[in-house]
Design an enzyme around this catalytic site. Sequence first.
Site, PDB file in Angstrom:
ATOM      1  N   ASP A   1     -10.722 165.964 129.451  1.00 16.66           N
ATOM      2  CA  ASP A   1     -10.601 165.139 130.754  1.00 16.66           C
ATOM      3  C   ASP A   1     -10.706 163.619 130.541  1.00 16.66           C
ATOM      4  OD1 ASP A   1     -10.116 167.444 132.386  1.00 16.66           O
ATOM      5  OD2 ASP A   1     -12.233 167.835 132.451  1.00 16.66           O
TER       6      ASP A   1
ATOM      7  N   ASP B   1     -12.242 165.536 123.450  1.00 19.29           N
ATOM      8  CA  ASP B   1     -12.668 165.699 124.670  1.00 19.29           C
ATOM      9  C   ASP B   1     -11.370 165.972 125.528  1.00 19.29           C
ATOM     10  OD1 ASP B   1     -14.097 165.696 127.251  1.00 19.29           O
ATOM     11  OD2 ASP B   1     -13.175 163.827 127.733  1.00 19.29           O
TER      12      ASP B   1
END
Length: 333
Positions: free
Chosen positions: A97, A95
């Site tokens: 963020d 991922d």
Amino acid sequence: MSQRPNHFEMRPMTSPPLLSPSPYSSLLRLLLSRRRRPTPPALRCRLPFLTAAMSSSSSYSTRNHGSVVADADGLARKVAAIRAAGPAKLQVIADFDATLTRYWYDGSRGQSSHGLLRQGNEEYDAKREALFEHYHPIEICPDIPLPEKAKLMEEWWEKTHGLLIEGGLTYTAIRKSVVDASIAFRDGVVELFEFLEERDIPVLVFSAGLADIIEEVFRQKLHRSFKNIKIVSNRMVFNEEGRLVAFKGKTIHVLNKNEHALDMAAPVHDNFGDPNGSTDDYSLVKKRTNVLLLGDHIGDLGMSDGLKYENRIAVGFLNNNIEKSMKDYSEAV
């Protein structure tokens, strides 16, 4: 989605002084080293408030000031199998963020690839902020069933994307937003990317954010390309004047990353003008059956659902709702 400073939230153990200089590289060296080591210094690289989601056992142990291993023996077996198979069988799925980037930045909440964006239109910035105020508490609430939450997240993303188009977002505004943003990569990320690139290990960055902004963050914050990194995220379509007119494909939000084919991925290096292309044919990614998965949301576990992996080590960064979410993160598989 968008994030803004919250000075009243308890800060988890993520400040740089508590981390080793290069925690990600330490973890990769552990996986790829063929030297025998005692069981399990598997997470002694001190990743910040880390959970290795390895089993559904309700008993979990804390180690090294904030790391949690649900099944230490199972983790050791997977580490040994990944080492034995070598780098040719390994890939990293991450991922963006609050996973690759810092959750805390200069004492406040770091911004996300959605949250840093300023359209140059105060009315529409305010409308997107209002959406954040409504939907973000839903996103982080551990008590809402995932199917219900997924529908609400898609609703939030669609409304936000509509405002970006309606408000006349330009690529110039994206560049300026990144310049002014409170965003930075976590300690050790650059070393991780370099370590993986040297060994031709592919990295797929799955993000519910905005691919064009993520690429601009790479450009401005790292100042170099990585030929082994590809991004799967919401991608914008700009007209000849550089104004946003549409989004490509289906909306990607925090809970549906597993629904999106790998052919949506675009290599970061293409956007830096790298003429050499990727050294790894991404049609072969599915043949890499050992996976290191990095995320900060329970939904991130689905990022590898399209792969028939043999071994997966899932590392979860528990950034908020620590007390309420610890058990769920530790038992997630």
